[in-house]
Scaffold this motif. Structure first.
Motif, PDB file in Angstrom:
ATOM      1  N   UNK A  78       2.749   5.628   7.074  1.00 11.92           N
ATOM      2  CA  UNK A  78       1.475   6.043   6.482  1.00 11.92           C
ATOM      3  C   UNK A  78       1.040   5.116   5.353  1.00 11.92           C
ATOM      4  N   UNK A  79       1.620   3.936   5.276  1.00  5.19           N
ATOM      5  CA  UNK A  79       1.310   2.986   4.204  1.00  5.19           C
ATOM      6  C   UNK A  79      -0.182   2.690   4.110  1.00  5.19           C
ATOM      7  N   UNK A  80      -0.812   2.383   5.238  1.00  4.41           N
ATOM      8  CA  UNK A  80      -2.236   2.038   5.238  1.00  4.41           C
ATOM      9  C   UNK A  80      -3.076   3.192   4.699  1.00  4.41           C
ATOM     10  N   UNK A  81      -2.851   4.376   5.223  1.00  5.33           N
ATOM     11  CA  UNK A  81      -3.601   5.552   4.787  1.00  5.33           C
ATOM     12  C   UNK A  81      -3.358   5.824   3.306  1.00  5.33           C
ATOM     13  N   UNK A  82      -2.102   5.739   2.891  1.00  3.39           N
ATOM     14  CA  UNK A  82      -1.731   5.973   1.497  1.00  3.39           C
ATOM     15  C   UNK A  82      -2.449   4.999   0.576  1.00  3.39           C
ATOM     16  N   UNK A  83      -2.439   3.705   0.904  1.00  2.00           N
ATOM     17  CA  UNK A  83      -3.076   2.722   0.024  1.00  2.00           C
ATOM     18  C   UNK A  83      -4.600   2.864   0.047  1.00  2.00           C
TER      19      UNK A  83
END
Length: 165
Positions: A58-63
């Protein structure tokens, strides 16, 4: 995964996607320096809260959530101040019909609420799936779809039927 490994992953993601991050921030503030400040602040916030990134998938969504929220916070803090880049000013000089249509679309996009802009920019300019947009905005997928379609309808009405989205 250790925080050090997460840090390296986040660092790689930020470097690989820096143009997209800048583009998204710029879409909110329409100013190069402010957009760069927003991206820088979002990066600092992300690195400071790296331990909150539970699943790296979920890195993209989180950032992006951090970046969108930082952009919205910036707008709230600087609501009365509008600085316009020379590139934007040049856009109002003599234009072809296609360029004028693009400017009409940009004008209409500027009239959208911050939330509506977020949906449009994330979905179409960043080419994200509706599920990703919903996660970034902290909404249910069906709610996001409904708001997206309502916003598109609003854009069609504002631009006029001769310009189909």
């Amino acid at each position: 995964m250790t925080n050090h490994e997460k840090f390296e992953l986040v660092e790689k993601f930020i470097i690989e996607n820096q143009a997209a991050h800048y583009r998204l921030a710029y879409s909110y503030v329409k100013n190069k320096e402010n957009a760069l400040d927003i991206v820088q602040e979002a990066i600092v916030k992300a690195l400071q809260s790296i331990d909150r990134l539970d699943e790296t998938k979920y890195l993209k969504t989180w950032f992006y959530r951090i970046l969108v929220n930082t952009s919205i916070d910036f707008i709230r803090k600087h609501q009365r101040v509008t600085i316009v880049d020379n590139d934007v000013l040049d856009g109002y000089l003599t234009q072809t019909e296609d360029e004028q249509m693009d400017m009409d679309l940009l004008d209409v996009l500027d009239d959208l609420t911050t939330y509506e802009k977020s949906i449009i920019f994330l979905r179409f300019f960043e080419d994200m799936k509706i599920e990703e947009v919903a996660n970034i905005l902290g909404e249910n997928v069906n709610t996001t779809k409904t708001k997206l379609y309502r916003t598109l309808k609003k854009l069609r009405f504002e631009i006029g039927e001769e310009y189909r989205l």
